[in-house]
Design an enzyme around this catalytic site. Structure first.
Site, PDB file in Angstrom:
ATOM      1  N   SER A 141     -25.194 -22.804   3.310  1.00  0.00           N
ATOM      2  CA  SER A 141     -25.310 -21.333   3.316  1.00  0.00           C
ATOM      3  C   SER A 141     -24.144 -20.931   2.390  1.00  0.00           C
ATOM      4  O   SER A 141     -23.037 -21.420   2.384  1.00  0.00           O
ATOM      5  CB  SER A 141     -24.931 -20.760   4.811  1.00  0.00           C
ATOM      6  OG  SER A 141     -24.584 -19.206   4.612  1.00  0.00           O
ATOM      7  N   TYR A 164     -26.539 -16.046  -1.508  1.00  0.00           N
ATOM      8  CA  TYR A 164     -26.555 -14.566  -1.187  1.00  0.00           C
ATOM      9  C   TYR A 164     -26.231 -13.933  -2.665  1.00  0.00           C
ATOM     10  O   TYR A 164     -24.736 -13.995  -2.746  1.00  0.00           O
ATOM     11  CB  TYR A 164     -25.620 -14.236   0.010  1.00  0.00           C
ATOM     12  CG  TYR A 164     -26.331 -14.317   1.383  1.00  0.00           C
ATOM     13  CD1 TYR A 164     -27.725 -13.521   1.543  1.00  0.00           C
ATOM     14  CD2 TYR A 164     -25.802 -15.001   2.378  1.00  0.00           C
ATOM     15  CE1 TYR A 164     -28.253 -13.523   2.476  1.00  0.00           C
ATOM     16  CE2 TYR A 164     -26.669 -14.952   3.572  1.00  0.00           C
ATOM     17  CZ  TYR A 164     -27.593 -14.124   3.671  1.00  0.00           C
ATOM     18  OH  TYR A 164     -28.405 -14.145   5.182  1.00  0.00           O
ATOM     19  N   THR A 190     -31.877 -15.986  -0.706  1.00  0.00           N
ATOM     20  CA  THR A 190     -32.428 -15.233   0.482  1.00  0.00           C
ATOM     21  C   THR A 190     -32.768 -13.890   0.109  1.00  0.00           C
ATOM     22  O   THR A 190     -31.809 -13.023  -0.477  1.00  0.00           O
ATOM     23  CB  THR A 190     -31.354 -15.293   1.750  1.00  0.00           C
ATOM     24  OG1 THR A 190     -31.051 -16.662   2.046  1.00  0.00           O
ATOM     25  CG2 THR A 190     -31.752 -14.476   2.768  1.00  0.00           C
ATOM     26  N   LYS A 262     -36.420 -17.190  -0.391  1.00  0.00           N
ATOM     27  CA  LYS A 262     -36.353 -17.595   1.112  1.00  0.00           C
ATOM     28  C   LYS A 262     -36.310 -16.230   1.770  1.00  0.00           C
ATOM     29  O   LYS A 262     -35.612 -15.382   1.740  1.00  0.00           O
ATOM     30  CB  LYS A 262     -35.025 -18.285   1.699  1.00  0.00           C
ATOM     31  CG  LYS A 262     -35.030 -18.326   3.240  1.00  0.00           C
ATOM     32  CD  LYS A 262     -33.525 -19.176   3.344  1.00  0.00           C
ATOM     33  CE  LYS A 262     -33.639 -19.368   5.062  1.00  0.00           C
ATOM     34  NZ  LYS A 262     -33.203 -18.284   5.362  1.00  0.00           N
ATOM     35  N   HIS A 286     -36.091 -15.030   8.807  1.00  0.00           N
ATOM     36  CA  HIS A 286     -34.759 -15.045   9.196  1.00  0.00           C
ATOM     37  C   HIS A 286     -34.428 -15.486  10.776  1.00  0.00           C
ATOM     38  O   HIS A 286     -33.472 -15.186  11.465  1.00  0.00           O
ATOM     39  CB  HIS A 286     -33.739 -13.892   8.942  1.00  0.00           C
ATOM     40  CG  HIS A 286     -32.556 -14.179   8.174  1.00  0.00           C
ATOM     41  ND1 HIS A 286     -32.397 -14.221   6.844  1.00  0.00           N
ATOM     42  CD2 HIS A 286     -31.375 -14.387   8.849  1.00  0.00           C
ATOM     43  CE1 HIS A 286     -30.855 -14.639   6.640  1.00  0.00           C
ATOM     44  NE2 HIS A 286     -30.520 -14.619   7.764  1.00  0.00           N
ATOM     45  N   ARG A 289     -33.826 -12.673  13.054  1.00  0.00           N
ATOM     46  CA  ARG A 289     -32.451 -12.200  13.196  1.00  0.00           C
ATOM     47  C   ARG A 289     -32.153 -10.799  12.617  1.00  0.00           C
ATOM     48  O   ARG A 289     -31.351  -9.943  12.617  1.00  0.00           O
ATOM     49  CB  ARG A 289     -31.182 -13.170  12.686  1.00  0.00           C
ATOM     50  CG  ARG A 289     -31.375 -14.277  13.335  1.00  0.00           C
ATOM     51  CD  ARG A 289     -30.534 -15.572  12.758  1.00  0.00           C
ATOM     52  NE  ARG A 289     -29.186 -15.140  12.622  1.00  0.00           N
ATOM     53  CZ  ARG A 289     -28.326 -15.323  13.385  1.00  0.00           C
ATOM     54  NH1 ARG A 289     -28.607 -16.035  14.731  1.00  0.00           N
ATOM     55  NH2 ARG A 289     -27.134 -15.034  13.172  1.00  0.00           N
ATOM     56  N   GLY A 318     -38.516 -21.229  11.292  1.00  0.00           N
ATOM     57  CA  GLY A 318     -38.692 -20.396  12.080  1.00  0.00           C
ATOM     58  C   GLY A 318     -39.581 -21.064  13.576  1.00  0.00           C
ATOM     59  O   GLY A 318     -40.713 -21.233  13.327  1.00  0.00           O
TER      60      GLY A 318
HETATM   61  C1  FNR Z   1     -29.279 -18.368   9.954  1.00  0.00           C
HETATM   62  N1  FNR Z   1     -29.998 -18.168   8.816  1.00  0.00           N
HETATM   63  C2  FNR Z   1     -29.472 -17.782   7.720  1.00  0.00           C
HETATM   64  N2  FNR Z   1     -30.326 -17.893   6.656  1.00  0.00           N
HETATM   65  C3  FNR Z   1     -29.952 -17.630   5.288  1.00  0.00           C
HETATM   66  O1  FNR Z   1     -30.428 -17.548   4.363  1.00  0.00           O
HETATM   67  N3  FNR Z   1     -28.389 -17.743   5.032  1.00  0.00           N
HETATM   68  C4  FNR Z   1     -27.476 -17.785   6.272  1.00  0.00           C
HETATM   69  O2  FNR Z   1     -26.326 -17.662   5.932  1.00  0.00           O
HETATM   70  C5  FNR Z   1     -28.124 -17.866   7.598  1.00  0.00           C
HETATM   71  N4  FNR Z   1     -27.507 -17.861   8.673  1.00  0.00           N
HETATM   72  C6  FNR Z   1     -27.922 -18.144   9.893  1.00  0.00           C
HETATM   73  C7  FNR Z   1     -27.156 -18.293  10.932  1.00  0.00           C
HETATM   74  C8  FNR Z   1     -27.494 -18.414  12.458  1.00  0.00           C
HETATM   75  C9  FNR Z   1     -26.618 -18.719  13.166  1.00  0.00           C
HETATM   76  C10 FNR Z   1     -28.925 -18.750  12.710  1.00  0.00           C
HETATM   77  C11 FNR Z   1     -29.406 -19.302  13.588  1.00  0.00           C
HETATM   78  C12 FNR Z   1     -29.886 -18.517  11.383  1.00  0.00           C
HETATM   79  C13 FNR Z   1     -31.499 -18.014   9.084  1.00  0.00           C
HETATM   80  C14 FNR Z   1     -31.936 -19.790   8.946  1.00  0.00           C
HETATM   81  O3  FNR Z   1     -31.950 -20.331   7.617  1.00  0.00           O
HETATM   82  C15 FNR Z   1     -33.424 -19.985   9.254  1.00  0.00           C
HETATM   83  O4  FNR Z   1     -34.199 -19.005   8.605  1.00  0.00           O
HETATM   84  C16 FNR Z   1     -33.924 -19.707  10.918  1.00  0.00           C
HETATM   85  O5  FNR Z   1     -32.785 -20.273  11.679  1.00  0.00           O
HETATM   86  C17 FNR Z   1     -35.097 -20.462  11.213  1.00  0.00           C
HETATM   87  O6  FNR Z   1     -35.330 -20.317  12.167  1.00  0.00           O
HETATM   88  P1  FNR Z   1     -35.051 -21.359  13.841  1.00  0.00           P
HETATM   89  O7  FNR Z   1     -35.307 -22.688  13.128  1.00  0.00           O
HETATM   90  O8  FNR Z   1     -33.458 -20.968  13.957  1.00  0.00           O
HETATM   91  O9  FNR Z   1     -35.992 -20.968  14.881  1.00  0.00           O
HETATM   92  C1  LAC Z   2     -26.959 -14.619   9.675  1.00  0.00           C
HETATM   93  C2  LAC Z   2     -26.753 -14.361   8.237  1.00  0.00           C
HETATM   94  C3  LAC Z   2     -25.266 -14.578   7.745  1.00  0.00           C
HETATM   95  O1  LAC Z   2     -28.218 -14.651  10.102  1.00  0.00           O
HETATM   96  O2  LAC Z   2     -27.763 -14.943   7.610  1.00  0.00           O
HETATM   97  O3  LAC Z   2     -26.082 -14.494  10.567  1.00  0.00           O
END
Ligand code: FNR
Ligand code: LAC
Length: 388
Positions: A141, A164, A190, A262, A286, A289, A318
């Site tokens: 990340s 990002y 992203t 993404k 995501h 989230r 996901g």
């Molecule tokens: C994320 N995700 C995420 N995506 C991204 O593009 N940049 C980031 O910095 C982050 N940070 C992040 C932090 C945390 C704590 C989580 C749980 C997720 C999203 C991640 O890349 C991904 O899309 C999801 O986590 C996929 O879903 P599952 O496998 O967690 O169910």
């Molecule tokens: C998150 C961001 C940092 O899901 O992508 O927390």
């Protein structure tokens, strides 16, 4: 699995796990679970919860709003039924896939997850080492707690970089060039985070980030400990809400490595992605989230795959928690999948060894699912696997 069901009770298992050190997963799991090891991905969650600070745990589990999409992501896989074939020679299984000229031993990659020092003191370094030991590619990340060059220095398996993009194009260009110079093999921009969503759970827990060294020059980007992640302000200075397809063309023109988007869900956006010449797309919400009540990614995948019609690889993340989920995603047209929270639970439970173990378990389950549905290689995994 639902985090809520486990959120409040500290079970014996968790209490015992809290007493053991992070030195070895098998040891930790054995003493916590009476001689058995973690045998499926869900087993890592209580161990991680017991070890991680309460705020960090909330940051990982949290979704937006009422966390409906978080639940749907997992539930949707459970609704899909498999249609097996018998009497196929599956004595030799080939799980390899080739993505952008890079061979992967199996079609499971690690999704970018920010701020991994919240989950383990060694953060991204432990994840990268753990992924390498399992032979998996990790997407690092932009918001890592470790400089991208330092992660690259410890990785033995190829890495990809999650971008990002910033309103300051000069800075974005520099970040892309740093990733390329450090040997990252692909860029995942992203595109589903113009802003973070209504992160009520994070707000309630007052989750605070640790510094983000890749963005050291941006004030407020997790470097201000007075901000918490439930507040939109925390990421405001490092998310570009003005980004549009114009920037995609520009970024594609400066990137020397494959450039993916993404966070695509809408097939019309997938079509635009093709027109703008990106190398691939990741169907993602995501991890639920950002915008609650988006569909489960596995429900969105078939429409996107149909629209793309083989013009570029389509990936999905996901809710993947089982090898059968990986198989279903591939059957519905994904070239590979990404996992997020599961490896972070591995990291929280046992550091590097936990990450390795999570990947190995999922890979093994995927192999079993292939064998039991009569598929000896990835190319033979198709829609006829789905019971309709
Ligand atoms: C994320 N995700 C995420 N995506 C991204 O593009 N940049 C980031 O910095 C982050 N940070 C992040 C932090 C945390 C704590 C989580 C749980 C997720 C999203 C991640 O890349 C991904 O899309 C999801 O986590 C996929 O879903 P599952 O496998 O967690 O169910
Ligand atoms: C998150 C961001 C940092 O899901 O992508 O927390």
């Amino acid at each position: 699995m639902s985090q809520d069901s486990k959120a409040d009770s500290k079970t014996d298992l968790q209490a015992k796990a809290a007493e053991v050190s992070a030195t070895g997963l098998a040891n930790a799991a054995e003493s916590a679970a009476g001689g058995t090891e973690c045998i499926c991905l869900a087993d890592f969650e209580p161990l991680a919860k017991a070890k991680m600070a309460a705020q960090s745990w909330e940051y990982v589990c949290a979704g937006a709003g009422d966390e409906i999409t978080v639940r749907w992501n997992e539930e949707a896989y459970r609704r899909i039924r498999l249609k097996p074939r018998i009497l196929v020679d599956v004595s030799k299984l080939d799980t390899r896939v080739n993505l952008f000229g890079q061979e992967h031993a199996f079609p499971i990659l690690l999704a970018p997850v920010a701020a991994q020092k919240l989950m383990h003191p060694e953060g991204e370094l432990a994840s990268a080492r753990g992924a390498s030991a399992a032979g998996a590619t990790m997407v690092v990340s932009s918001f890592a707690n470790t400089r991208l060059e330092d992660v690259a220095a410890v990785a033995q398996s190829p890495l990809w970089f999650q971008l990002y993009a910033q309103t300051d194009h000069g800075f974005t260009r520099e970040l892309v060039q740093r990733a390329e110079a450090a040997g990252y093999r692909a860029l995942c921009l992203t595109v589903d985070t113009a802003t973070t969503g209504a992160r009520n759970r994070e707000a309630r827990a007052a989750v605070k980030l640790l510094p983000i060294p890749n963005f050291a020059k941006f004030a407020g980007a997790g470097n201000d400990v007075s901000l918490h992640t439930g507040s939109q302000n925390v990421f405001k200075s490092v998310l570009d809400a003005s980004m549009s397809w114009k920037e995609i063309e520009w970024l594609r023109s400066i990137a020397k490595i494959p450039f993916l988007l993404k966070g695509v869900l809408n097939p019309d956006d997938a079509e635009l992605a093709v027109k703008h010449g990106v190398a691939g797309i990741i169907v993602s919400n995501h991890g639920g989230r950002n915008l609650d009540t988006l569909p489960a990614t596995i429900d969105a995948l078939p429409q996107v795959v149909e629209k793309i019609a083989g013009r570029m690889p389509v990936f999905v993340d996901g809710g993947i928690r089982r090898g059968t989920d990986v198989l279903k995603a591939l059957a519905l047209g994904a070239s590979a999948v990404f996992i997020g929270r599961p490896y972070i639970y591995g990291l929280g439970a046992a550091g590097e060894a936990g990450v390795t173990q999570v990947i190995r378990i999922l890979r093994r389950e995927f192999q079993m699912a292939m064998a039991l549905t009569g598929r000896s290689n990835v190319a033979s995994i198709d829609r006829s696997l789905i019971w309709t």
